[in-house]
Design an enzyme around this catalytic site. Structure first.
Site, mmCIF file in Angstrom:
data_model
loop_
_atom_site.group_PDB
_atom_site.id
_atom_site.type_symbol
_atom_site.label_atom_id
_atom_site.label_comp_id
_atom_site.label_asym_id
_atom_site.label_seq_id
_atom_site.Cartn_x
_atom_site.Cartn_y
_atom_site.Cartn_z
ATOM 1 C CG ASP A 100 44.695 47.095 36.531
ATOM 2 O OD1 ASP A 100 45.120 47.976 37.295
ATOM 3 O OD2 ASP A 100 44.651 45.885 36.841
ATOM 4 C CG ASP A 101 43.740 46.584 31.247
ATOM 5 O OD1 ASP A 101 44.612 46.077 31.984
ATOM 6 O OD2 ASP A 101 42.666 46.027 30.981
ATOM 7 C CG HIS A 138 46.335 42.662 30.047
ATOM 8 N ND1 HIS A 138 45.495 41.571 30.201
ATOM 9 C CD2 HIS A 138 46.030 43.510 31.064
ATOM 10 C CE1 HIS A 138 44.725 41.760 31.254
ATOM 11 N NE2 HIS A 138 45.035 42.930 31.804
ATOM 12 C CG HIS A 178 39.899 47.289 33.817
ATOM 13 N ND1 HIS A 178 39.043 46.677 34.717
ATOM 14 C CD2 HIS A 178 40.961 46.441 33.675
ATOM 15 C CE1 HIS A 178 39.560 45.527 35.106
ATOM 16 N NE2 HIS A 178 40.719 45.359 34.495
#
Length: 296
Positions: free
Chosen positions: A113-114, A168, A258
């Site tokens: 993620d991210d 986010h 991440h």
């Protein structure tokens, strides 16, 4: 694009009728086997699939459709893709693990993620490529818009790109219009960079609400959560991340890590250790197929 689809269909039908009529009159000479003319538009824009109508992107020219583009296929090599024109049902909770029929062969999914982040994402991609493994990357729009080449590399190497909102945010604190913008803008960036909008969505912090499910479904995306949280954002060390992945491994497991959002050096180091160990234990890293609609 929805308004364009019937027009494109009628044009294809009319073109076919005209060519067949001319052929019947003896005005077309075919060089194909058996003397039959090649199907009009075969391999061309009219014959190929258009972009995902659920993405809500502007019209795309026929020339662009005929060009080679990166294709996102969120599925195993054995499973058929869900038709792009079919929107998923609105769920009341995210998908938490692979369906049983996909998990029987010790299949697992690695997700990140991210990102994308040029400091950490390339190292993760390098390790995945070394072991010929595919993963899912849930990108934030504000990162994706600055790192489109990394997204193109992800897609070119067979990874799936999902939507992780633009900035986010904590979804339950957003108004519905603000959330629609967060999700919609991110899908649009992916669409423009790769030629196809994302088909999976993940809520930041795992904080879902009804609006997130509804907006995601409207844009043609399925909601995906996880079963193994590496907590790598806590920067506890590569050895701790490895221990959490190996301890949570199992058929149908979905691992959350991440590749951005902080110092992810430990995450890059960890995957180079736990991935070969997972493979040595007989686990198969895969990508989820679109599941059947939820039961009412």
């Amino acid at each position: 694009m929805k308004n364009d689809e019937p027009t494109v269909g009628r044009r294809a039908v009319l073109r076919t009728a005209v060519l067949l009529g001319v052929a019947a009159a003896g005005l077309i000479t075919s060089g194909s086997e058996g003397g039959m003319p090649a199907a009009p538009g075969a391999g061309g824009p009219a014959a190929g699939p258009g972009p995902n109508p659920a993405a809500g992107a502007p019209g795309m020219s026929a020339q662009r459709l005929s060009e080679k583009s990166y294709r996102l296929r969120p599925m195993t090599s054995e499973a058929p893709a869900r038709p792009a024109a079919v929107k998923p049902a609105v769920r009341t909770r995210p998908i938490l693990e692979l369906p049983a029929d996909e998990a029987t062969a010790s299949a697992m999914v690695l997700t990140f993620d991210d990102g994308p982040d040029p400091r950490y994402t390339p190292g993760i991609l390098d390790t995945l490529a070394r072991y010929d493994v595919r993963a899912m990357f849930f990108v934030c729009g504000e990162m994706a818009v600055e790192n489109r080449d990394l997204m193109r590399r992800m897609a070119a190497e067979g990874h799936v790109i999902g939507n992780h909102t633009w900035t986010h945010p904590l979804i339950p604190k957003l108004s519905r219009p603000a959330l629609a913008s967060e999700i919609g803008r991110t899908s649009e960036v992916v669409q423009k960079a790769l030629g196809e909008a994302p088909l999976w969505f993940r809520a930041p912090y795992g904080a879902w609400n009804r609006a997130a499910f509804e907006i995601g479904a409207e844009l043609g995306m399925e909601p995906l959560a996880w079963t193994v949280d590496t907590l790598d954002w806590q920067e506890a060390g590569a050895a701790t991340i490895v221990s959490r992945v190996l301890g949570g491994a199992g058929p149908g497991a979905i691992v959350l890590s991440h590749d951005a959002g902080g110092n992810r050096t430990q995450s890059v180091q960890a995957i180079s250790s736990y991935l070969p160990q997972l493979l040595a234990r007989g686990y198969r890293m895969t990508l989820p197929a679109f599941p059947t609609p939820p039961r009412r």
